[in-house]
Write an enzyme that holds these catalytic residues in place. Structure first.
Site, PDB file in Angstrom:
ATOM      1  N   SER A  92      51.221  44.414  36.559  1.00 47.88           N
ATOM      2  CA  SER A  92      51.605  44.364  35.151  1.00 47.88           C
ATOM      3  C   SER A  92      50.537  44.963  34.244  1.00 47.88           C
ATOM      4  O   SER A  92      50.634  44.866  33.024  1.00 47.88           O
ATOM      5  CB  SER A  92      51.873  42.915  34.721  1.00 47.88           C
ATOM      6  OG  SER A  92      50.718  42.123  34.900  1.00 47.88           O
TER       7      SER A  92
ATOM      8  N   HIS B 268      46.510  35.485  39.937  1.00 46.50           N
ATOM      9  CA  HIS B 268      47.957  35.693  39.843  1.00 46.50           C
ATOM     10  C   HIS B 268      48.707  34.360  39.972  1.00 46.50           C
ATOM     11  O   HIS B 268      49.940  34.354  40.049  1.00 46.50           O
ATOM     12  CB  HIS B 268      48.452  36.614  40.963  1.00 46.50           C
ATOM     13  CG  HIS B 268      48.061  38.053  40.821  1.00 46.50           C
ATOM     14  ND1 HIS B 268      48.024  38.719  39.614  1.00 46.50           N
ATOM     15  CD2 HIS B 268      47.700  38.973  41.760  1.00 46.50           C
ATOM     16  CE1 HIS B 268      47.655  39.973  39.811  1.00 46.50           C
ATOM     17  NE2 HIS B 268      47.456  40.151  41.096  1.00 46.50           N
TER      18      HIS B 268
END
Length: 329
Positions: free
Chosen positions: A79, A141
């Site tokens: 991302s 994450h």
């Protein structure tokens, strides 16, 4: 996929090392599927991890001692993590490194400057972060519900970065194919697309991961800064200024007038970072080439790869999962 005799020659991120009996008991008790690149993905606390990373997740949950003032950069994979790691490091340490021509980012990959917690803890328990410069910067994450208890119990801040799921998927597909040994060949776009839509991807399901932090950002905006990759691309100066205010280190008027914001954005730009020697020849300690993390993240690039049916399917899932909570991409 490799057989056990081949596994010793694999890079660290693909190895499934010998583990404790307790860990093996856990593995057989939770859902397991074939991974995109590693042999297996295991579903733990509702999200999918490789065997190796799950070891790090468990150790991190058990042993990390977060402190008031710590800053955690949390991202969904692919991302814009590399970019925002660089931006955050430059932002928080701008007083220590005012000269962008003599900056640690010029000789260090951004991933080396922010410890990636669940990878750092693989095979380790007693990591000492006490000598890190305050405020300590960490990256992860991990989904919200899997963060170590000490994070919840401390007054730390979470910066969450996400991205349109269509672009996430295509970037993840490219990235995993870069990491696959040449003799394995590329993974199928169609097969991995099906897994992504079912949530069977690293730290997936994407929609559940995003929704956890989105809700938390609405309930506790002083604690969670929710940022979309597209916003950072479209309005980098505005978002950098907002980020500095959230972290408690706002830019002074003098800094604004002298161009400090632009210097940070230039230092951390794709054009600059991707052309540095360290990011073209180096490797992370886990084995991934630095170069694998530098693919230009163009907004909407997924349209060059996905069929109309694929686009419709992801959009439908996104509508069902997120729109009722006021989150749109």
């Amino acid at each position: 996929m490799p057989n056990p005799e081949q596994s010793l020659s694999l890079p660290g991120y693909l190895q499934e090392n010998e583990t404790s009996q307790e860990f093996r008991d856990l593995i057989v008790s939770i859902p397991t599927e074939k991974g995109w690149i590693a042999n297996h993905l295991h579903q733990y606390q509702g999200f999918w991890h490789t065997t190796r990373q799950l070891q790090g997740v468990l150790a991190c949950q058990k042993h990390l001692q977060a402190q008031d003032g710590d800053i955690f950069l949390v991202t969904t994979p692919k991302s814009g993590s590399t970019w925002l790691k660089a931006v955050m490091f430059a932002l928080v340490n701008r007083v220590s490194f005012p000269d962008t021509k003599q900056h640690p980012l010029l000789t260090n990959n951004p991933h080396a400057l922010l410890p990636f917690l669940e990878m750092e803890y693989i095979g380790k328990e007693n990591l000492d972060f006490t000598n890190y410069t305050f405020p300590r910067l960490f990256s992860t994450h991990l989904p919200l519900l899997s963060l170590p208890r000490s994070v919840e119990d401390s007054e730390c801040k979470l910066v969450y970065l996400c991205r349109n799921p269509k672009d996430i998927f295509v970037s993840l597909w490219h990235f995993t194919n870069k990491l696959r040994p040449i003799d394995w060949g590329a993974s199928s776009l169609e097969e991995t697309f099906d897994k992504f839509c079912r949530g069977v991807n690293l730290y997936g399901p994407f929609w559940d991961h995003v929704l956890g932090y989105w809700k938390e950002s609405l309930e506790r905006p002083h604690r969670v800064f929710f940022l979309k990759y597209e916003e950072m691309k479209n309005e980098p100066r505005i978002q950098l200024r907002r980020l500095s205010e959230f972290l408690g280190c706002p830019f002074s008027l003098e800094e604004e007038n002298s161009g400090v914001l632009d210097e940070i954005l230039e230092l951390c730009s794709f054009e600059n970072l991707s052309n540095l020697e360290v990011n073209n020849i180096g490797r992370l300690h886990s084995g991934e080439e630095h170069q694998a993390f530098f693919r230009r993240g163009e907004v909407g690039d997924s349209m060059n790869y996905l069929t109309a049916e694929m686009v419709e399917k992801i959009d439908m899932i996104t509508e069902q999962k997120l729109h009722c909570h006021g989150l749109k991409f």
